[in-house]
Design a protein around this motif. Structure first.
Motif: not given
Length: 545
Positions: A424-425, A416-420, A374-376, A443-444
């Motif tokens: 990774l998470a 960008d630094d917010l999406t990367r 959800a965060r991604l 996403i699975v």
């Protein structure tokens, strides 16, 4: 048998009746036996051949074989008892004294313990002829018992090998592979050539044992063993939504919807969801007409204008477009004489001004996104203005962590630094949760990790359901923010986000109206900049700077 030469005639051995080119009365085996024993008359076959203790070689071999087959101990005593009881002549053919598949071998190789009759598996004879069924009796797989399984069934063996190949390619866990294998054993243990398994009977049986139905049906469908007797969703939905319409109206509407979905001689097929959405849009209008009309040919221009005047905005535009499609189809098929929607213009649609989201609405959406997926999805929508469909179809090859690049809907964008960190998470969580998945999508979910499908649209938007800042609203807010920051330039928006020219013009117009709005006209509701109030000059205009 010994090969003597080509010039001597073929004769029959006196001892074993073997036919061949013999140097004398006996073959090589009988001649060797006679060198070790004396000539005499066998007590059983009464032949004047070399004997040992009154019996010839072949009678003793037959007796030894029978003793081994009976599982008796004490070979000498048992052999003597058997020889005394035999009163008939023994006849043999060549190479049949030790049959490969008939029983235990004699001599030193016959010392193995023979299996009991209950342990010996029956030999299955496969015939190309198949007996047809007299009647089609329903199969009840819920009554399957373990002792009835037949692992030697050729169809079951083929299905298990196919399931193993698919499971390895899709990264099935050992629990899923075990469930599928058990389901195949239940369904195909008693399978006969030419039989098919209906989906309803399969689902009832597997549901009783708590086994997977979807992946088992996939295996059976690939082997052409599944008979899908389910009612299509479109058919059941169509009969339900057409209920209440007049017979003449229902007949034309049903033909129109089927042509939309399947296509016609001069029309391309549409998606099933499009046909369903069209009927949902005009169903209230059709129900109203069915109360006073019997056929669509009775609909007049006045009725269409009345529908237009009752609606407004985008709903009016879409409803008239659907009605125009319906009546054009009826006119083409010859079920009506005149199209009542002809030359009725909807007019230009005035779009509302798009307004940015409030900060507390964005914070509520961030707090609601608790899972890595959800965060991604939130980061992709809020930073890169990605649609939910583009988020679902994003693949692993589209993410380049080394070069910090991201490909969304065919357009390369910087990572960008917010999406990367969000990417990774999610990759760490995916690697720990489904280490063997072969799904190429980024996403699975629990259901798509065992195949290659993308996640559903309902699943990807579930976390922000009920929030004001949904994924779609976050995407629109990001595009509006770009127009407010870099100026209301439609070309810039189209280049950055790949928007259509009309959509880019709409965002630019909304940004232009927001930037040009006079704040002095409504100081009570206008947002003000936090900080100290600037000093007002007597010769200057009042208002914020």
């Amino acid at each position: 048998m010994g090969h003597i030469g080509q010039d001597k005639p073929a004769v029959s051995c006196v001892g074993c009746f073997a036919w061949g080119q013999l140097p004398g009365r006996f073959c090589r085996a009988c001649y060797t036996y006679g060198q070790l024993n004396a000539l005499g008359v066998c007590l059983i076959c009464r032949r004047d051949i070399p004997v040992h203790d009154g019996h010839c070689r072949l009678c003793r071999a037959q007796a030894s074989w029978a003793v081994k087959a009976a599982g008796a101990t004490g070979e000498a005593a048992a052999l003597a008892i058997f020889l005394r009881g035999v009163k008939h002549q023994q006849l043999f053919f060549a190479n049949l004294q030790r049959p490969r598949n008939g029983g235990p071998p004699v001599g030193k190789q016959g010392r193995r313990v023979r299996k009991r009759a209950a342990d010996v598996e029956p030999v299955r004879l496969h015939s190309p002829w198949v007996q047809p069924r007299l009647t089609e009796a329903p199969q009840n797989f819920s009554r399957f018992a373990r002792h009835r399984r037949d692992l030697a069934n050729p169809t079951l063996d083929q299905a298990r090998r196919r399931a193993g190949a698919i499971g390895e390619a899709h990264g099935w866990t050992r629990w899923v592979a075990r469930e599928v294998d058990r389901a195949l054993v239940i369904l195909l243990s008693g399978h006969q050539t030419g039989d098919k398994i209906s989906y309803s009977q399969m689902s009832d049986g597997l549901r009783h044992f708590g086994l997977t139905i979807k992946r088992t049906a996939e295996i059976l469908d690939q082997l052409d063993l599944l008979e899908d007797d389910r009612v299509p969703v479109f058919e059941s939905w169509l009969s339900q939504r057409l209920d209440g319409l007049a017979d003449g109206i229902r007949r034309d509407v049903e033909d129109w919807l089927r042509t939309l979905r399947d296509g016609g001689p001069r029309s391309q097929p549409r998606q099933q969801g499009t046909a369903m959405k069209y009927l949902t849009e005009i169903r209230p209008v059709l129900l109203d007409w069915s109360e006073r009309l019997d056929h669509l040919r009775e609909v007049t221009r006045t009725d269409i204008l009345a529908v237009r005047d009752q609606l407004e905005g985008s709903k009016r535009h879409h409803t008239l477009s659907v009605l125009r499609s319906l009546f054009r189809h009826c006119k083409k098929q010859g079920t009506i004489f005149r199209d009542p929607t002809a030359r009725i213009r909807v007019g230009r649609q005035d779009y509302r001004v798009l307004l940015p989201l409030e900060p507390h609405e964005v914070r509520a959406a961030v707090d609601a996104a608790t899972t890595p997926a959800a965060r991604l999805a939130l980061a992709l929508a809020a930073v890169h203005a990605a649609r939910p469909k583009a988020v679902r179809e994003l693949q692993l090859d589209d993410v380049d962590l080394g070069n910090r690049r991201l490909v969304l809907a065919g357009r390369a964008r910087p990572l960008d630094d917010l999406t990367r960190p969000a990417v990774l998470a999610w990759l760490d969580y995916r690697r720990q949760r489904w280490p063997n998945t072969a799904n190429p999508h980024l996403i699975v979910s629990q259901h798509t990790a065992m195949d290659t499908r993308p996640v559903s649209g309902v699943w990807i938007t579930e976390a922000l359901r009920g929030q004001t800042a949904t994924l779609e609203r976050l995407r629109m807010d990001r595009q509006l923010e770009e127009a407010l920051t870099h100026g209301p330039d439609p070309l810039h928006l189209a280049e950055v986000f790949g928007l259509d020219e009309k959509t880019a013009i709409r965002y630019a117009n909304s940004a232009r109206q927001i930037l040009e709005r006079p704040l002095e006209s409504d100081p009570a509701t206008s947002p003000r900049t936090q900080g100290s109030t600037p000093r007002q000059h007597d010769d200057g205009p009042a208002g914020s700077h």
